[in-house]
Design a protein around this motif. Structure first.
Motif, PDB file in Angstrom:
ATOM      1  N   ARG B 103       0.832  -1.214   0.000  1.00 28.58           N
ATOM      2  CA  ARG B 103       0.000   0.000   0.000  1.00 28.58           C
ATOM      3  C   ARG B 103       0.855   1.248   0.000  1.00 28.58           C
ATOM      4  O   ARG B 103       0.622   2.185  -0.771  1.00 28.58           O
ATOM      5  CB  ARG B 103      -0.913   0.014   1.235  1.00 28.58           C
ATOM      6  N   ASP B 168      22.267 -23.791  -6.166  1.00 28.52           N
ATOM      7  CA  ASP B 168      22.455 -24.093  -4.755  1.00 28.52           C
ATOM      8  C   ASP B 168      23.020 -22.872  -4.028  1.00 28.52           C
ATOM      9  O   ASP B 168      23.934 -22.233  -4.514  1.00 28.52           O
ATOM     10  CB  ASP B 168      23.418 -25.270  -4.578  1.00 28.52           C
ATOM     11  N   GLU B 170      24.800 -22.486  -1.266  1.00 30.06           N
ATOM     12  CA  GLU B 170      26.151 -22.498  -0.706  1.00 30.06           C
ATOM     13  C   GLU B 170      27.195 -22.912  -1.717  1.00 30.06           C
ATOM     14  O   GLU B 170      28.354 -22.547  -1.613  1.00 30.06           O
ATOM     15  CB  GLU B 170      26.206 -23.468   0.477  1.00 30.06           C
ATOM     16  N   PHE B 171      26.789 -23.721  -2.679  1.00 32.18           N
ATOM     17  CA  PHE B 171      27.772 -24.279  -3.592  1.00 32.18           C
ATOM     18  C   PHE B 171      27.205 -24.253  -5.003  1.00 32.18           C
ATOM     19  O   PHE B 171      26.923 -25.294  -5.580  1.00 32.18           O
ATOM     20  CB  PHE B 171      28.071 -25.724  -3.164  1.00 32.18           C
ATOM     21  N   ASN B 188      38.456 -26.583  -9.355  1.00 30.19           N
ATOM     22  CA  ASN B 188      37.842 -26.740  -8.043  1.00 30.19           C
ATOM     23  C   ASN B 188      38.114 -25.456  -7.251  1.00 30.19           C
ATOM     24  O   ASN B 188      39.263 -25.053  -7.087  1.00 30.19           O
ATOM     25  CB  ASN B 188      38.448 -27.945  -7.321  1.00 30.19           C
ATOM     26  N   PRO B 190      36.781 -24.069  -3.807  1.00 33.04           N
ATOM     27  CA  PRO B 190      35.952 -24.168  -2.606  1.00 33.04           C
ATOM     28  C   PRO B 190      35.425 -22.822  -2.108  1.00 33.04           C
ATOM     29  O   PRO B 190      34.382 -22.760  -1.500  1.00 33.04           O
ATOM     30  CB  PRO B 190      36.881 -24.786  -1.572  1.00 33.04           C
ATOM     31  N   LEU B 191      36.150 -21.726  -2.372  1.00 33.47           N
ATOM     32  CA  LEU B 191      35.697 -20.432  -1.850  1.00 33.47           C
ATOM     33  C   LEU B 191      34.862 -19.653  -2.854  1.00 33.47           C
ATOM     34  O   LEU B 191      34.697 -18.443  -2.737  1.00 33.47           O
ATOM     35  CB  LEU B 191      36.915 -19.581  -1.454  1.00 33.47           C
ATOM     36  N   LYS B 194      32.235 -17.268  -1.545  1.00 35.21           N
ATOM     37  CA  LYS B 194      32.583 -16.524  -0.333  1.00 35.21           C
ATOM     38  C   LYS B 194      32.766 -15.044  -0.648  1.00 35.21           C
ATOM     39  O   LYS B 194      33.146 -14.666  -1.739  1.00 35.21           O
ATOM     40  CB  LYS B 194      33.895 -17.061   0.271  1.00 35.21           C
ATOM     41  N   SER B 214      42.657 -14.698   0.378  1.00 30.57           N
ATOM     42  CA  SER B 214      42.215 -16.097   0.431  1.00 30.57           C
ATOM     43  C   SER B 214      41.637 -16.542  -0.899  1.00 30.57           C
ATOM     44  O   SER B 214      41.914 -17.638  -1.374  1.00 30.57           O
ATOM     45  CB  SER B 214      41.124 -16.292   1.485  1.00 30.57           C
ATOM     46  N   ASP B 217      44.403 -16.940  -3.458  1.00 30.69           N
ATOM     47  CA  ASP B 217      45.153 -18.135  -3.057  1.00 30.69           C
ATOM     48  C   ASP B 217      44.443 -19.390  -3.506  1.00 30.69           C
ATOM     49  O   ASP B 217      45.004 -20.266  -4.154  1.00 30.69           O
ATOM     50  CB  ASP B 217      45.201 -18.183  -1.518  1.00 30.69           C
ATOM     51  N   CYS B 218      43.173 -19.462  -3.129  1.00 28.77           N
ATOM     52  CA  CYS B 218      42.383 -20.655  -3.408  1.00 28.77           C
ATOM     53  C   CYS B 218      42.251 -20.882  -4.897  1.00 28.77           C
ATOM     54  O   CYS B 218      42.406 -21.998  -5.379  1.00 28.77           O
ATOM     55  CB  CYS B 218      41.001 -20.507  -2.763  1.00 28.77           C
ATOM     56  N   GLN B 221      45.850 -21.875  -6.228  1.00 28.81           N
ATOM     57  CA  GLN B 221      46.338 -23.145  -5.691  1.00 28.81           C
ATOM     58  C   GLN B 221      45.765 -24.314  -6.438  1.00 28.81           C
ATOM     59  O   GLN B 221      46.395 -25.360  -6.583  1.00 28.81           O
ATOM     60  CB  GLN B 221      45.934 -23.281  -4.218  1.00 28.81           C
TER      61      GLN B 221
END
Lengths: 655, 295, 141
Positions: B103, B168, B170-171, B188, B190-191, B194, B214, B217-218, B221
């Motif tokens: 409204r 998804d 989270e992933f 791959n 993983p972060l 994030k 991070s 790096d991730c 790596q």
């Protein structure tokens, strides 16, 4: 003809009185046409409350009674009985629900009182049109159907059988035993699950009053309390149960190995197999999808080696109708699928396992012979156990699954015992509610288990320090310390919660029972009737009603048996007479009603050219009543006159 | 070619400035795939990340105005910035649930001769490409597959949270999937979902720098040669501060960044100039020469 | 529209699902506008359009018909008949010039107390905006 209606407005303590001005309602009711007396009282359902009604019936010659109080689902029976005892037919009574659907939902006293008056007025108008009715009595078939052969169904079946009743125990899997057969040890006594379960399984097999129908399911269930018909589908094992002696030679010789469902896919079984060595019945079953004979027409090694000639590839699916008076559903649960919670890496990262997989590792007859080991065959030196996977979670299941805290601690103990590894438990709360449960928790603390209060946020393989290299890192907020922690471990065990079985919706439909919001079967009353359902004669027990541990499952199994026995030993039950009746004079023979009845309860009389209701089959839904163009069908206690009167008054100005 | 999918297009403020290349490449590849993007007429800023936390009602008004204008076109609204996506979707969602908000916003819109009936669906372009266009159509347009370029797919925190139900939470895996269709190799990572720090870089630099560190790096790596992004702020944060990260942590990151639409463009055969490549802070020239141009 | 206007709703609730669900809302002490007078029927399939018209012509500003979710009807297919009847009823209401929003069909299971409360809240809100039905031409004071 003028009726003499008595109206009784209940305070229900303060439940109604706090929001509804009962005096106002009484005054309003007293002024309504045909109302002889209107009273208010603290607790109408109490003995003195009921006495008032009985007294007024006798002394004032009341012909109708209205009680304005709680929901009819609560006390309709109570007041009907009181009215009957007072000398009036119990169907000349109507309840006005001014509690659950009025006082309890309102925040405004004035509006609640106006609503209460409208509801009472509607009931008063309706009751004048109600007629005396007689309840129908039907005999009760003493046979009982128990669906589900886990520990709950086994308990129910044994109790009933011991009391001399005939029980049909129908189990979907090739063997009874349910999930309990897959567990290693049980909390808090650390009893071996198989040791306490298998003697009961054998009792079931040997009991003269139990007919065990395994590898079967219920495809249809019809009838009414005391007189149900269950259609059973017996699936073909391709092994003759009568001839097989359980020697196991066929299983030994079979050349085909596939992942074993019993072992969560971690071990193997043959194409002809028994789920586990102590299966009951101890008769193997052939898996058509993998058997060489069924897929390629070759092999038949089992036939060659069977000393009894028990293998029979020609077996077919068979259907059978069973007549029972009551049914107990003890169909159990399924486990939450951990792969849905991607942040824990189940299915993606190695050495992340579920609790059930852990049980199979730990079990002496499991895929690793009882050794807790990693994918590379080595023993873990550190294990993390993550609580509440899929539970207490708005993204998945909001409820608490009750048993996981306890089984998590049990697993921790087994890890200590078998590997000496360091164990970390990530929890939200520790729920140790049962007998010996808190003591078990203390024991685990003494065993140096590290309890971290913080649900694990994720499991990652991204190492940020040298100590984390090659490990699984559990990241969680330690809410007692107030910091985020990263704990590197070798193995992660996910304590997954219970869920309703995937076929729960189908089962509920087959048996016409409801389910709760969470999908488990709905009990009649959560406190006072946990094993009954809204459908008379159908009971539920065990985890199909909600997650629970073994002691509670056994208790519910026995409770359901007691409920069934109570019905059976009454010898007959009464049916609500709210059936449909056709006035032959008004029936034009159009037959519209015939096709509408879900129970085929209407037949057409070819001679008289009118339709007739078979009141043994009629369940009183009223669908035909609404459809009849001539208005020839009436539903007893829900006639058009009654409902029209109720509706008319429902919106009348209360001024 | 006929336009099978028609959307109104909301570029968002960042695409007009530093992240122009995202806008350029997005329009190009969408056209190739038959996605018709008609820029939303007279669109206004969505309020970005901060406004909704400070002045919730007014932030809703900003988004509601955009939605109201979009509704006139009777098409769904495509966005490429997750923050814009979040704001528009939040407003859509809360207006649907809360009668009072409906409204209030309704009367404000009325004052501007606008109204919003709740019929517009907001979609992130990546979702449209992966869910609606699909594998065969995308692969059909790939004339220069990306030679297995090892790419870290970076989603950032707002792609699926809080209201993006298309992957998804989270992933997510949508970008990984798309990279495969383009012939690249998603590593791959993983972060991948994030936080990059975003605006935190201006208020708490040390925390933001360690977050960026991070991530870099991730990504590296696990063999990542480049990072693919779907958010202009993440892209800028990860790219512009690699130097600061190197100084603070004595690292030597030099990871080229691509908008996912630029990678699509390269695979579809568009030139670097057309895609706005060579406008970036960390040059991808050497990487592309070595890995893609030699094919 | 008088500022004292409070919409009056008649609710036909099936005993097995909707009525039980409505009770659950009360047991859970969920607060919602007390504008509904509930009429219990055994099945939503019992609801004859005549009853709905009676309600509207007797002072109701709106009618709610609530039953079990399709597939879950206690009488297996009673609610299927309700759907069919409802569609015809809507056509009839159009001809009478009664706004469709005034008569609603909802599926509410025995465990959906929250949903019942929300439905009533929404419906009351809608009826407030639509105003009183005034079937009898506003003879009521």
């Amino acid at each position: 003809m003028a009726e003499k209606i008595g109206v009784y407005v209940c305070h229900c303590g303060s439940n109604i009185a706090q929001m509804v001005d009962c005096k106002n309602v009484v005054d309003y009711a007293a002024a309504l046409p045909n109302v002889t007396v209107a009273r208010e009282y603290q607790y109408m359902c109490s003995d003195p409350g009921q006495e008032i009604i009985k007294k007024d019936i006798k002394e004032l010659g009341l012909t109708r009674v209205v009680v304005a109080s709680c929901s009819p689902l609560m006390h309709e029976l109570t007041f009907r009985r009181a009215v009957e005892e007072g000398g009036l037919n119990q169907f000349l009574f109507q309840m006005a629900n001014i509690r659950e659907q009025c006082s309890w939902i309102s925040e405004n006293k004035e509006m609640a009182t106006e609503r209460a008056k409208a509801i009472v007025g509607a009931a008063v108008k309706r009751v004048a049109f109600q007629e005396p009715l007689q309840e129908k009595k039907v005999p009760v078939n003493p046979n009982v159907l128990v669906v589900g052969g886990g520990i709950t169904g086994i308990e129910a079946a044994l109790q009933l059988a011991d009391s001399g009743k005939k029980v049909y125990l129908v189990e979907k899997e090739p063997t009874i035993g349910g999930y309990m057969a897959r567990f290693d040890k049980t909390f808090p006594t650390l009893d071996c699950a198989a040791c306490i379960l298998t003697p009961k399984m054998v009792n079931v097999a040997q009991h003269p009053n139990i007919e065990l129908i395994s590898y079967s399911d219920v495809t249809r269930f019809s009838g009414y309390v005391g007189n149900f018909t269950a259609r059973i589908r017996r699936r073909p094992r391709y092994v003759d149960e009568e001839k097989c002696n359980g020697c196991g030679l066929c299983t030994e010789k079979c050349p085909i190995s596939v992942p074993s469902e019993f072992d969560c896919g971690l071990g193997k079984r043959k194409a002809i197999y028994r789920p586990f060595p102590q299966a009951v019945p101890n008769v193997p079953v052939i898996d058509r999808e993998h058997c060489l004979f069924f897929t390629k027409g070759i092999c038949k090694v089992c036939v060659k080696f069977c000393p009894r000639g028990a293998v029979n590839f020609d077996q077919k699916e068979e259907f059978e109708d069973l007549q029972v008076g009551t049914a107990i559903l003890a169909t159990g649960f399924d486990l939450f699928d951990a792969s849905k919670v991607k942040q824990y890496g189940y299915g993606r990262l190695p050495n992340v396992v579920t609790s059930l997989e852990f049980e199979r590792f730990s079990h002496a007859s499991g895929p690793t012979g009882g050794k807790i080991q990693l994918k590379n065959g080595q023993m873990p030196q550190s294990v993390a156990i993550l609580h509440c996977i899929g539970s207490r979670d708005t993204n998945f299941n909001e409820y608490c699954s009750r048993v996981c805290c306890m089984y998590s601690m049990k697993m921790a103990h087994l890890v200590h015992e078998k590997t000496g590894a360091k164990v970390y438990e990530f929890y939200i709360d520790i729920r140790a509610f049962g007998k010996g449960y808190e003591e078990f928790y203390k024991r685990l603390l003494k065993e140096d288990t590290v309890f971290i209060r913080g649900k694990a946020a994720e499991v990652t393989d991204f190492a940020q320090t040298p100590a984390e290299k090659g490990k699984l890192i559990v990241v969680a907020e330690d809410t007692l310390l107030g910091i985020t922690r990263r704990i590197p471990v070798d193995m992660v065990v996910l304590s997954v919660g219970f869920e309703p079985r995937k076929d729960a919706a189908d089962l509920a439909r087959t048996f016409s029972i409801s389910r709760s919001q969470d999908g488990f079967f709905l009990e009649r009353h959560p406190k006072l009737a946990p094993v009954s359902t809204a459908s008379d004669g159908i009971f539920i027990a065990g985890s199909c009603q909600g997650p629970k541990d073994i002691p509670d499952s056994v208790a519910q199994g026995a409770a359901a048996a007691a409920n069934a026995l109570s019905l059976i030993d009454r010898k007959e039950v009464t049916l609500e007479p709210t059936v449909a009746v056709i006035d032959e004079e008004s029936c034009s023979g159009c037959k519209i009603c015939l096709g509408l009845c879900p129970f085929n309860a209407i037949v057409f009389d070819d001679t008289k050219k009118v339709s007739r209701v078979n009141d043994a089959l009629c369940k009183g839904c009223g669908v035909c009543v609404a459809a009849c163009p001539s208005g020839a069908i009436e539903q007893r206690n829900f006639t058009d006159d009654q409902l029209l009167a109720e509706v008319e008054s429902a919106c009348a100005s209360a001024k | 070619m006929e336009s099978r999918m028609e959307f109104t297009y909301y570029p968002g403020c960042s695409l007009e400035g530093m992240n122009k290349a995202y806008d350029q490449s997005a329009r190009l590849v969408s056209k190739s795939l038959g996605i018709d993007l008609k820029e939303l007429n007279d669109w206004n800023c969505c309020g970005a990340s901060a406004y909704m936390s400070i002045r919730e009602l007014r932030a809703h008004l900003l988004s509601a105005r955009n939605l109201a204008i979009a509704e006139r076109e009777k098409k769904d609204l495509a966005v490429v910035c997750p923050a814009c996506y979040t704001n528009l979707t939040k407003t859509n969602h809360y207006m649907g649930e809360d009668a009072k908000l409906r409204r209030t916003v309704g009367s404000a819109l009325k004052a501007a001769n606008l109204q919003y009936m709740g019929t517009v669906k907001v979609r992130h372009l990546l979702d449209v490409i992966v869910s609606e266009i699909g594998e065969s159509e995308v692969r059909a347009k790939v004339t220069k597959p990306l030679s297995g370029l090892k790419t870290a797919p970076y989603y950032g925190c707002q792609f699926t949270r809080p209201l993006g139900d298309y992957d998804d939470k989270e992933f997510p895996t949508m970008l990984d999937t798309l990279l495969k269709w383009l012939g690249a190799e998603p590593v791959n990572f993983p972060l991948k979902a994030k936080c990059c720090g975003g605006i935190l870089m201006t208020t708490n630099e040390s925390v933001a720098l360690s977050l960026v560190r991070s991530l870099l790096d991730c990504a590296t790596q696990n063999g990542g040669e480049a990072i693919a992004t779907i958010c202009p702020l993440c892209h800028m944060t990860l790219e512009a501060y690699q130097g600061n990260v190197n100084k603070a942590f004595s690292t030597s990151f030099k990871v080229p960044m691509f908008y996912f639409t630029q990678l699509m463009g390269l695979a579809f055969g568009f030139s670097k100039k057309e895609l706005g490549i060579n406008q970036e802070l960390i040059s991808s020239k050497a990487l592309l020469e070595r890995r893609l141009e030699a094919r | 529209m008088s500022s004292n206007y409070e919409p009056k709703i008649v609710g036909f609730l099936c005993k097995w699902c909707a009525y039980t669900g409505a009770d659950l809302a009360g047991t859970s002490r969920i607060k919602y506008p007390p504008n509904v007078t509930p009429i219990r029927v055994m099945c939503s399939g019992r609801v004859d359009p005549v009853l709905v018209m009676k309600a509207l012509s007797s002072g109701a500003d709106g009618v709610l018909i609530a039953g079990c979710h399709p597939g879950d009807c206690h009488y297996t297919s009673g609610n299927v008949k309700t759907i069919r009847r409802f569609k015809l009823l809507q056509k009839m209401l159009d001809q009478f010039g009664v706004e469709r929003d005034r008569v609603r069909l909802e599926w509410i299971s025995a465990s959906e107390g929250e949903k019942y409360a929300q439905v009533v809240e929404n419906m009351t809100e809608t009826l407030r905006t639509l105003g009183p039905l005034n079937w009898d031409g506003g003879k009521e004071a």
